[in-house]
Scaffold this motif. Structure first.
Motif, short mmCIF file in Angstrom:
data_model
loop_
_atom_site.label_atom_id
_atom_site.label_comp_id
_atom_site.label_asym_id
_atom_site.label_seq_id
_atom_site.Cartn_x
_atom_site.Cartn_y
_atom_site.Cartn_z
N GLY A 136 0.48 -1.27 -0.10
CA GLY A 136 0.03 0.21 -0.39
C GLY A 136 0.34 1.41 0.03
N THR A 137 2.27 1.78 0.55
CA THR A 137 2.81 2.21 0.74
C THR A 137 3.78 2.79 -0.75
N ALA A 138 3.87 1.62 -1.62
CA ALA A 138 4.27 1.83 -2.75
C ALA A 138 2.85 2.51 -3.78
N ALA A 139 1.68 1.36 -3.38
CA ALA A 139 0.73 2.52 -4.12
C ALA A 139 0.44 4.12 -3.99
N ASN A 140 0.33 4.47 -2.67
CA ASN A 140 0.21 5.11 -2.12
C ASN A 140 1.00 6.28 -2.92
N ALA A 141 1.93 6.28 -2.73
CA ALA A 141 3.35 7.21 -3.43
C ALA A 141 3.67 7.20 -4.37
N LEU A 142 3.28 6.12 -5.53
CA LEU A 142 3.41 6.39 -6.78
C LEU A 142 2.33 7.45 -7.75
N CYS A 143 1.17 6.38 -6.49
CA CYS A 143 -0.26 7.46 -6.94
C CYS A 143 0.09 9.52 -6.64
N LEU A 144 0.80 9.01 -5.32
CA LEU A 144 1.00 10.51 -5.53
C LEU A 144 1.58 11.94 -5.87
N PRO A 196 5.93 9.17 0.29
CA PRO A 196 5.28 10.23 -0.69
C PRO A 196 6.69 11.12 -0.39
N GLU A 197 7.26 11.82 0.09
CA GLU A 197 8.15 12.61 0.14
C GLU A 197 9.24 12.22 -0.71
N PHE A 198 10.21 10.79 -0.91
CA PHE A 198 10.91 9.94 -1.76
C PHE A 198 10.09 9.59 -3.21
N PHE A 199 8.95 9.28 -3.33
CA PHE A 199 8.74 9.45 -4.82
C PHE A 199 8.54 10.53 -5.15
N SER A 200 7.87 11.67 -4.46
CA SER A 200 7.64 12.74 -5.34
C SER A 200 9.03 13.82 -5.51
N HIS A 201 9.79 13.18 -4.86
CA HIS A 201 11.77 13.95 -4.85
C HIS A 201 11.33 15.17 -4.06
N GLY A 202 10.60 14.99 -2.61
CA GLY A 202 10.55 16.54 -1.67
C GLY A 202 8.95 16.86 -1.92
N ALA A 203 8.16 16.13 -2.21
CA ALA A 203 7.08 17.43 -2.08
C ALA A 203 6.68 17.16 -0.87
N LYS A 204 5.91 18.46 -0.19
CA LYS A 204 5.86 19.12 0.72
C LYS A 204 4.09 18.23 1.54
N ILE A 205 4.22 17.49 2.47
CA ILE A 205 3.11 16.72 2.83
C ILE A 205 1.92 18.32 3.65
N VAL A 206 1.25 18.69 3.34
CA VAL A 206 0.50 19.38 4.55
C VAL A 206 -1.56 19.01 4.61
N THR A 207 -1.02 19.16 6.19
CA THR A 207 -2.27 18.93 7.58
C THR A 207 -3.09 19.66 7.22
N GLY A 260 4.46 3.63 -15.60
CA GLY A 260 5.03 2.31 -16.07
C GLY A 260 6.19 2.65 -15.63
N TYR A 261 7.20 4.11 -15.90
CA TYR A 261 8.50 4.48 -16.14
C TYR A 261 8.27 4.67 -14.31
N ARG A 262 7.01 4.79 -13.63
CA ARG A 262 8.31 5.45 -12.06
C ARG A 262 7.62 3.81 -11.22
N ARG A 263 6.92 2.84 -11.19
CA ARG A 263 7.01 1.40 -11.43
C ARG A 263 8.06 0.50 -11.57
N LYS A 264 8.36 0.98 -12.88
CA LYS A 264 9.72 0.24 -12.94
C LYS A 264 10.96 0.67 -12.03
N ARG A 265 11.01 1.39 -11.97
CA ARG A 265 12.53 2.74 -11.83
C ARG A 265 11.96 2.42 -9.72
N ALA A 266 11.01 2.31 -9.59
CA ALA A 266 10.86 2.10 -8.02
C ALA A 266 11.31 0.94 -7.17
#
Lengths: 368, 368, 368, 368
Positions: free
Chosen positions: A72-80, A106-117, A237-243
């Motif tokens: 699920g972590t992969a699914a969430n982070a790849l989507c985001l 999410p920060e890793f996969f998005s290269h540093g996007a900011k989670i704002v609560t 497809g690229y994101r998933r393979k690369r991860a």
């Protein structure tokens, strides 16, 4: 067919820590056995994977792309990662899994996007707070830019967004031109709770990307990234393979998902989990020492227990989280594998411990 | 016990594309069935995971930490990310999987480290070129810094580094204070080819981190990150979780690995794959139209085939790579699932096609 | 007006290491003095910045966006980051600055894109090799995807792409739908060498993004990211700020660039630098001991010198690179600040050292 | 010597938006003129850079490494990137510059570390909240790990941490083994406010890394990364280069810093800025319509103004932020360039507008 969890044979389950402590549904194990019989093209070029894509298109009544991953972590982070640039803001509830429990995936996969609560009761985003948040500093290069919203359905505390609530969030997203992601790690539990269609709970309410969970509800380990929004599909497809999340023997993920969806196994499993939670709630309500702070809509039950009861349950071998929230609050999670006898056994222990406590209290009172 | 690949019942396997088109060993499928019988702690807190750690310590005769992941790309990229800063250089062969086939996973996980290729025959690093490369611009802030070396054992073309060759590379690494990683996606095939111990092929030769593959050799999907080098261990748990590679129902990875190592299944499988490749080579040598360019040391066979034979095989339903290298070069990969009848069937087709070609040639000659 | 480099007063310059060892043009220093007189809006909201945008639009005869940054590495890396996804391939010459001299800045800014080198003589990309490279594995999720090409004009060895050569590369890029970046750290030196217009050397030949250098040619430290390609513009402001390259007192970058472009100072400076290199070449040609391996088209002169001459020059206080290439190869770089007397002085030393060597050789011969 | 801001000649400054709208101190401009006279080694191998390192060692009475960069965002993000792994948590105040105003630069440079906010009055971290925060989920792979704390001195609202307050935070950091960073973009303003030594305000109170600002206090654009903590030093050179922040003509940054520190210019400038803020406060206190919500300790003055006054000031050409906080709140920032006449002029306008408002009110009252 293997049936490792035949109810008659086993002693009551003592684990209520999470729905991920259960094994897998026998039907899903059997699907693995079955799909092993031949050679298959790797990396998703197999027949199982093709069929899952069709199953999900039918189920959601919408064109979509599916990307299976093992967590699920992969699914969430790849989507985001497909919904935000590195300088984007991802809005979610402070209690959300992506904010607390993924070690910054999410920060890793998005290269540093900011989670704002954005806070709100019952682990659900307050829509008017969200409406303000997604319009802050748009176009200002000094600030990360509103990019997407993520909601969890069912939430991390077991509450469920109503269709109206999702649609209201979807409207906010649409008007601010930001995407809407749904963390559906307990999608099935929410769906059977609402009694609506998968389409209604997702794209009809504005959801563009979904993490469609199966692991917690009977699979060994498979989650589907479901992309309704066409704009998100080309790079996935690229994101998933690369991860490292493109499995060579993909059929073993796909076969799990195929069996999960076949014959409504997923709905059956979710109803079982939710039903057992309801049974537990009804039992707990009969015990005066126990307080239930909120409504239980899925398969997670929070309650406050006297310390003596908690200690007694732990000594008896029960497993559950009891030290993560304010003192006295404990959490029980049921799953597709939970059976009436398991709930009855848990309730019996709580009742006995409560009676003992009362007895002790009486003694103390007499002594006093 | 499930035995989906019972040899007697099935028609000959026509796929020689890669070892990842096979299913899984029946013993490993059975292990999944078995491990489903009870509740288990999530995220590796289960008994199967603990036992695998012990198995691998025994096997490698060394203290080590194990982190299971579902893919070889994840194993490689996670290992490398612990061995290089973002401004580091990772040295590998131009033909290596990490350079060509992972869509930049090493760059993603390492946050942008630079893959620097060092050539050499048979997909093996030339040690003197490497010795120069790891000493270039050390301490110069304008250049990425030598950080680690990655070798593949068995290599992507099926060759195998000798122990002396690995040790020579290990010495270069040690003298330049850079780490040595081994991509062991076909570790077992190399090991049985060399006939040495796992310890000899790894830490005794200077390897600090190993991607220990099981998927290609009989598992559904599990690879072990094996960290001999103590310095690499502390951060790996965070790296794996953050990358979405910590499975909640980890037992289903661990049970695969446990069965893979039990009773020398992994060695048996590798011997089968290598043996079938050898059988194929011996057969091919008897066919004058076929040329074998190099020695076959593991389970990958490169040969040059006349176009008519290649076309004939494809028409007959055989699957193999034939258009990735210079014209005429084809690749056959055997696996644990390959049986003598499969090889015999392939050879029979090649022989027949060769004879037919010759016949046609004769006719042409006569006609001429 | 400050004139710190008044030629009459100073002793000959002994440094030929690079054009970045010079100070700044007096006109540019004066511009800093002038622009200090008032308050100005920060972050580029000032008048100087607005005027520079206009100057560059006029100069390039094209709509464009300008983003000033303090270094060439920043300009290059920011441009490339807008032209490639993290899983993209960036094609450049093995000898390019982005490949060798930026400590992985392109990889950092692009979040791990892969630099793929395409060789060619004189540090210029071979166009047919490039045409093959940009079409490799397109759409294959296992491989990084062709994303953009970067050429350096003038190149790192001082050669200059002809307009036809750039256009041929531009055509390759267009047909493969990949972008074309020009590292113009020595843009002016190339331009005056070709005698063409800035438009011809850039967008008319297919360049979508340009790092327009000023630092090496007379500024203190300012480079312009010039974006012809409209698709690249929307994200650049965020990229620059996020990388810490948006200066609060931006006027001090803009004033440099304004003065650099005003009254053709930039062209004057480049002609001076190139002219001095030409003067040096002509002188060197007269010295038999010196060999000039290639044509000199800008302000960089490579030659082979006998070791005795190199040593003599170093002892005399001259500075230049002499140990970076094969033995005997040295590099002299002239700049806008180089004057005839500096070149004459260098040549005089080389001649004297050559005569001395010859004399010694004669003595040896006589002795022999 | 250039003196572009000679007080007698100019009209009163109307800009109070920020201290970054001022130009540079004449002494610093002069230093640029002076340092232009000769050739210099690039990339910091020049004499100016060497001298700055010595100046700062003397000033801080501690061994340290200095890395000059052109912006505060770069200084902050580079410091933090050396103090946290990508899976780390960086604790700071919700109102801090790194959280709000750098477009995610800390996340970019740190490859996705998580900024976790800890609230407190006057934009200062509450130390007991911090003590709890840095001990949450330590060692839990599901959570980002406490890595470092960043405080701003003077803060974003112009308050100043006392030495005791810094030391208390330093103690929390030390006991939790996390680093302490100080964003000293207004370091000088805080220092002269406290009247302590640079050593006392930094390493003696537990600060390991400092962004030592000069730009806001009289430079054109230079900030020093000052690393007291030896562990942080080895990687900073690579980080800076890779981020494009190593200037080739470094002398032009170093000369600014040298002049800034020489003859206590930096302290003189800060005293001027703070003094003018104090003057402004004293004047504002005399105007009944104006309310001053807090103590002014540096060069930032927040006050609440009636809308009519704000509008009047804007119409008169004054510049200041007035729409970023709750209605009625405005901010005036003074700088080294502010003079008594500028403050007097601003106060005179406010007084006149206040009187006019009062008059209008009287008229209304009479009318009523």
């Amino acid at each position: 067919m293997p049936n490792p969890q035949s109810v008659a044979d086993r002693s009551p389950l003592l684990g209520f820590t999470s729905d991920n402590i259960a094994g897998a549904s026998p039907e899903i194990i059997q699907a693995l056995v079955n799909c092993n019989a031949e050679q298959a093209n790797p990396y998703g070029g197999d027949n199982w994977t093709g069929r899952v894509q069709e199953q999900l298109r039918d189920l959601f009544e919408h064109d979509l792309d599916v990307f299976l991953v093992p967590t699920g972590t992969a699914a969430n982070a790849l989507c985001l990662s497909a919904m935000t640039p590195p300088w984007g803001s991802v809005f979610c509830h402070p209690g959300s899994h992506i904010n607390n429990d993924e070690c910054g995936a999410p920060e890793f996969f998005s290269h540093g996007a900011k989670i704002v609560t954005v806070d709100g009761p019952s682990c659900k985003l307050d829509v008017s707070s969200l409406a303000r948040a997604v319009n802050v500093k748009v176009g200002d290069v000094h600030a990360t830019q509103p990019a997407c919203v993520s909601i969890t359905q069912a939430t991390e505390v077991g509450s469920v967004y109503s269709l109206d609530e999702i649609a209201a969030i979807g409207d906010v997203c649409a008007s601010a031109s930001v995407g809407l992601h749904m963390d559906g790690s307990r999608f099935a539990n929410a769906l059977v709770s609402l009694g609506c269609s998968p389409a209604e709970m997702t794209w009809k309410s504005g959801v563009g990307a979904l993490s469609f969970g199966a692991t917690k509800n009977g699979a060994l380990g498979v989650e589907a990234i479901v992309l309704f929004d066409e704009k998100l599909r080309a790079t996935m497809g690229y994101r998933r393979k690369r991860a490292g999340h493109l499995l060579s023997k993909m059929r073993f993920l796909s076969a799990q998902m195929e069996a999960y969806l076949a014959n409504d196994l997923w709905l059956h499993n979710a109803r079982q989990a939710n039903g057992m939670a309801k049974l537990l709630v009804e039992g707990l309500k009969q015990i005066p020492a126990v307080h239930l702070p909120g409504e239980v809509q899925a398969n997670i039950v929070f309650c406050s227990l006297p310390l003596a009861i908690t200690d007694g349950l732990l000594r008896a071998g029960f497993k559950f989280y009891h030290d993560r929230w304010e003192p006295g609050i404990v959490r029980f999670v049921t799953s597709f594998a939970s059976q009436e006898q398991d709930i009855a056994n848990l309730l019996a222990h709580i009742e006995a411990l409560a009676a003992k406590s009362l007895h002790k209290l009486d003694e103390l009172n007499v002594a006093g």
